[in-house]
Design an enzyme around this catalytic site. Sequence first.
Site, PDB file in Angstrom:
ATOM      1  N   SER A 125       0.897  -1.235  -0.058  1.00  0.00           N
ATOM      2  CA  SER A 125      -0.202   0.030   0.037  1.00  0.00           C
ATOM      3  C   SER A 125       0.839   1.206   0.099  1.00  0.00           C
ATOM      4  CB  SER A 125      -0.806  -0.063   1.219  1.00  0.00           C
ATOM      5  OG  SER A 125      -1.528   0.990   1.184  1.00  0.00           O
ATOM      6  N   PHE A 126       0.486   2.303  -0.652  1.00  0.00           N
ATOM      7  CA  PHE A 126       0.942   3.643  -0.705  1.00  0.00           C
ATOM      8  C   PHE A 126       0.153   4.638   0.106  1.00  0.00           C
ATOM      9  CE2 PHE A 126       2.700   3.055  -5.648  1.00  0.00           C
ATOM     10  CZ  PHE A 126       3.768   2.010  -4.845  1.00  0.00           C
ATOM     11  N   LYS A 150     -13.303  -5.574   3.156  1.00  0.00           N
ATOM     12  CA  LYS A 150     -14.210  -4.379   2.492  1.00  0.00           C
ATOM     13  C   LYS A 150     -15.645  -5.027   2.757  1.00  0.00           C
ATOM     14  CE  LYS A 150     -11.180  -2.418  -0.878  1.00  0.00           C
ATOM     15  NZ  LYS A 150     -11.029  -1.596  -2.099  1.00  0.00           N
ATOM     16  N   ASN A 159     -14.872   0.977   1.783  1.00  0.00           N
ATOM     17  CA  ASN A 159     -13.449   1.033   1.875  1.00  0.00           C
ATOM     18  C   ASN A 159     -12.999   2.201   2.648  1.00  0.00           C
ATOM     19  OD1 ASN A 159     -14.219   3.048  -0.179  1.00  0.00           O
ATOM     20  ND2 ASN A 159     -12.116   3.132  -0.764  1.00  0.00           N
ATOM     21  N   ASP A 207     -14.146   3.721  -3.585  1.00  0.00           N
ATOM     22  CA  ASP A 207     -13.736   2.834  -4.712  1.00  0.00           C
ATOM     23  C   ASP A 207     -14.432   3.233  -5.984  1.00  0.00           C
ATOM     24  OD1 ASP A 207     -11.724   1.531  -3.536  1.00  0.00           O
ATOM     25  OD2 ASP A 207     -12.971  -0.059  -2.995  1.00  0.00           O
ATOM     26  N   GLY A 244     -12.941 -11.191 -10.264  1.00  0.00           N
ATOM     27  CA  GLY A 244     -12.875 -11.172  -9.034  1.00  0.00           C
ATOM     28  C   GLY A 244     -14.336 -10.925  -8.821  1.00  0.00           C
ATOM     29  N   GLY A 294     -14.926  -7.183  -2.475  1.00  0.00           N
ATOM     30  CA  GLY A 294     -15.514  -5.615  -2.532  1.00  0.00           C
ATOM     31  C   GLY A 294     -14.996  -5.012  -3.542  1.00  0.00           C
ATOM     32  N   ALA A 295     -13.675  -4.981  -3.820  1.00  0.00           N
ATOM     33  CA  ALA A 295     -13.389  -4.138  -4.961  1.00  0.00           C
ATOM     34  C   ALA A 295     -14.121  -4.464  -6.279  1.00  0.00           C
ATOM     35  CB  ALA A 295     -11.962  -4.196  -5.234  1.00  0.00           C
ATOM     36  N   LEU A 327      -6.700  -2.829 -11.164  1.00  0.00           N
ATOM     37  CA  LEU A 327      -6.822  -2.100  -9.921  1.00  0.00           C
ATOM     38  C   LEU A 327      -5.468  -2.014  -9.118  1.00  0.00           C
ATOM     39  CD1 LEU A 327      -9.763  -2.146 -10.489  1.00  0.00           C
ATOM     40  CD2 LEU A 327     -10.179  -2.347  -7.980  1.00  0.00           C
TER      41      LEU A 327
END
Length: 248
Positions: A14-15, A64, A85, A104, A127, A130-131, A206
């Site tokens: 993560s950033f 999520k 999120n 998101d 997928g 949640g995303a 993503l």
Amino acid sequence: MERYGLIGFPLGHSFSMSFFNEKFRNEHIDAEYVNFEIPTIEHLTEIVNATPNLRGLNVTIPYKEQVIPYLDELSEEAAAVGAVNLIAVSYKGRKVHLKGYNSDVTGFTNSIAPLLAPHHSKALILGTGGAAKAVDYSLQKLGLYTQMVSRIRRTNAITYEDINAEMMAEYHVVVNCTPLGLYPNTDECPYLPYEALTPHHLLYDLLYNPDTTLFMKKGAQQGAVVKNGLEMLLLQAYANWDVWHRDS
């Protein structure tokens, strides 16, 4: 000092922490953003109780959807998507109030919309987490027909083995919402007939670490338009800050 953070597992990719802490320094904001790498969602209560002046949290994989029962309230969009999120933390007397949002949707919609062309009418969503739910919601709002893809057959999803060249000729947008290809496993990618891709295709990943995933490389080799999720992350971050300040 206000505190913000990210819950998920793992969080090495993560950033968000570096982005927000740099923002705080540059804008002289008395705040701190930390990573809460928790093995189960049950630890959320402990984090909330043990973190003074907590104002907001981001939520990433795999929580999520799992986080929803721990929240006091959902925004209309988060309820429609079925995933969260972003959490705004407020205090009503001694009681902590947690409200879930889904930025998101905002980040993805604003990032992919400029790339869409008239022939982009159908999308495969890789997928079902949640995303993926947020992406599905966004694409349908943008007028696309969507089809989710899962490793195992589900009522709302086909499997990767179902995807052939004929289907790829019909679905010109493919969005990767899986962790396949995420650093450090950069030699992985979703199982697709990449040879069937053309310059008419748009592949959106993503993931943003690495900058160019194997999924994107294979698409670019066939002339497809490719994009990673970094812009989505930045758009989300600004949306997150707006929500946290509006609800604080």
